[in-house]
Design an enzyme around this catalytic site. Structure first.
Site, short mmCIF file in Angstrom:
data_model
loop_
_atom_site.label_atom_id
_atom_site.label_comp_id
_atom_site.label_asym_id
_atom_site.label_seq_id
_atom_site.Cartn_x
_atom_site.Cartn_y
_atom_site.Cartn_z
N TYR A 187 6.59 -6.87 1.02
CA TYR A 187 7.36 -6.17 -0.02
C TYR A 187 6.52 -4.99 -0.49
O TYR A 187 5.33 -5.15 -0.78
CB TYR A 187 7.65 -7.12 -1.18
CG TYR A 187 8.31 -6.47 -2.39
CD1 TYR A 187 7.62 -6.34 -3.59
CD2 TYR A 187 9.61 -6.00 -2.33
CE1 TYR A 187 8.20 -5.76 -4.70
CE2 TYR A 187 10.22 -5.42 -3.44
CZ TYR A 187 9.51 -5.30 -4.62
OH TYR A 187 10.11 -4.72 -5.72
N ASP A 226 -0.79 -1.01 2.25
CA ASP A 226 -0.29 -1.24 0.90
C ASP A 226 -1.21 -2.26 0.23
O ASP A 226 -1.08 -3.47 0.44
CB ASP A 226 1.15 -1.76 0.96
CG ASP A 226 1.70 -2.04 -0.44
OD1 ASP A 226 2.91 -2.29 -0.56
OD2 ASP A 226 0.92 -2.01 -1.41
N LYS A 267 -1.45 -2.37 -9.82
CA LYS A 267 -1.87 -3.61 -10.49
C LYS A 267 -3.27 -3.51 -11.11
O LYS A 267 -3.42 -2.98 -12.20
CB LYS A 267 -1.74 -4.78 -9.51
CG LYS A 267 -0.26 -5.02 -9.10
CD LYS A 267 -0.10 -6.17 -8.15
CE LYS A 267 1.27 -6.21 -7.54
NZ LYS A 267 2.27 -6.88 -8.36
#
Ligand code: KE4
Length: 428
Positions: A142, A237, A270
């Site tokens: 994702y 990612d 994050k």
């Protein structure tokens, strides 16, 4: 004091599903989501005052735990100086310099406000830099909710069983090639078929949106080799793994195992925001120069590099660089998953677990799965009853079997012991 149920009913009247991000609604595990009133160290407290040992950590950002004094002081000071200016600030330079110091594969970095924005921009940059349209992603990974990436995504979509999101038009998905994670044969075939049409490959180096699935060394080596051979850019990612699995992210881990390994574009989020809206993407100078205002790839953001968010991120990055930080975090995380594995063995429950740095995952199956299809065979009923038994015991695990877990520097030995004690009853 309103109950979680009352808050959920009230929320559902004014917010779709009562939440601002689907996974929070507990639809995968059932039951009523807990409305969190506050966090402190390794703990979160719900609206009814119940305390939980927190293994979500806001899905990764809270690596120091909630309310770290140095971070709180930095954020408070920054907020007092101004929330947002829409003009450059020195602190954006400081944060960029700090990130580049830790990630040698990048010469420059652009700050944005979410992981979705960062991966969307990275794909556009790869397309602009190569002049090509197609790109490869992997099922179960994702990368946020950009149309072209919402194609057989893992995480929230996998939980709801919709392999492709409604509203994503065939045109938007037409250039997205979706392959099986860790499948070198498929990768070779895709490059043979699309090689000179591929702008990039985007991959989670450790797939935290399939709980915890590592890219095998042959797979990661093949990704690097084939991208180089065909002139495609390798996009890692690291929104979840960056500064979470190691100080230099997963790419530092793979560079130790694969000589000379480095991605072309890296995406972070994050942890670099420390819980505030901040993400980033970066690459070598010759790639980044394609970005506006220098080049033709447009990308922008009102709150990009926000002064309060950068203060939070910078304070967080400075703390995790302290000597021994990752050694202690890794040891604690290993103790947790080794303990859970021992409890599962005592109770005769099929179980496998893995971790890297402060990120972990576990599966109710004897072997660690290597791809999305295998993860999907998990006994969901058994997972859900385990999740709720732990929640009732004051241990907050990810409310979906497709999500990873996170340990913070604030988790104590007593917290790990309490978690394992709860698992002895809950892991059946
Ligand atoms: P955001 O747009 O949610 O900041 O980041 C998207 C994203 C990109 N790349 C990776 C590897 C990610 O894990 C994420 C977001 N992760 C999910 C947790 N699986 C966020 C939780 C949520 O969607 O509420």
């Amino acid at each position: 004091m309103a109950s979680n149920t009352e808050l959920f009913e009230r929320a559902s009247r004014v917010i779709p599903g009562g939440v601002n991000s689907p996974v929070r609604a507990f639809r995968a595990v059932g039951g009523t989501p807990r409305f969190i009133a506050r966090g402190e160290g390794a703990y979160i407290y719900d609206a009814e005052g119940k305390r939980y040992v927190d293994y979500i950590g806001s899905w990764g950002p809270m690596i120091l735990g909630h309310g770290h004094p140095a971070v709180l002081e930095a954020v408070t000071k920054a907020a007092a100086e101004g929330f947002s200016f829409g003009a450059p600030t020195e602190r954006e330079i400081e944060l960029a310099e700090e990130i580049l110091k830790l990630v040698p594969s990048m010469d420059q970095v652009r700050l944005v406000s979410s992981g979705t924005e960062a991966t969307m921009s990275a794909i556009r940059l790869a397309r602009g830099a190569t002049g090509r349209a197609k790109f490869i992603k992997f099922e179960g990974c994702y990368h946020g909710h950009t149309d072209a990436l919402l194609v057989k995504a893992g995480s929230g979509l996998a939980t709801f069983g919709h392999p492709t999101s409604a509203g994503v038009t065939p045109g938007a998905a037409a250039d997205t090639v979706v392959l099986e994670y860790n499948n070198v044969e498929q990768l070779e075939a895709a490059f043979a078929q699309y090689g000179d049409q591929l702008a990039c490959v985007i991959v989670e180096p450790i797939a935290g949106n399939m709980n915890f699935v590592r890219a095998s060394l042959p797979f990661m080596s093949a990704l690097r080799r084939l991208c180089t051979a065909h002139g495609a850019l390798l996009v890692l990612d690291e929104v979840m793994t960056g500064f979470r699995v190691a100080l230099g992210g997963a790419q530092a881990h793979y560079a130790r195992l694969i000589p000379g390994f480095a991605p072309d574009i890296s995406v972070f989020g994050k942890v670099i925001g420390g819980g505030m809206p901040l993400a980033a993407f970066g690459a070598r100078r010759e790639v980044m120069q394609h970005l506006a205002p220098l080049g033709g790839v447009y990308q922008a953001g009102t709150l990009s590099g926000n002064p309060v968010a950068t203060a939070c991120g910078l304070a967080t990055l400075r703390e995790i660089q302290k000597p021994g930080f990752f050694e202690a975090l890794s040891a604690k995380t290993c103790q947790l998953i080794d303990g859970l594995s021992a409890v599962a063995a005592e109770n005769g429950v099929p179980f496998s677990a893995d971790s890297e740095g402060g990120m972990f995952g576990f599966f109710l199956m004897p072997e660690l799965p290597q791809n999305y299809a295998t993860v999907m065979t998990t006994d969901k009923t058994r997972f859900n009853s385990f999740f709720h038994a732990m929640l009732d015991a004051g241990v907050y695990l990810a409310p979906a079997l497709y999500e990873a877990g996170f340990v913070s520097a604030a988790h104590s030995q007593a917290d790990i012991d309490a978690t394992l004690a709860a698992a002895r009853t809950a892991l059946r």
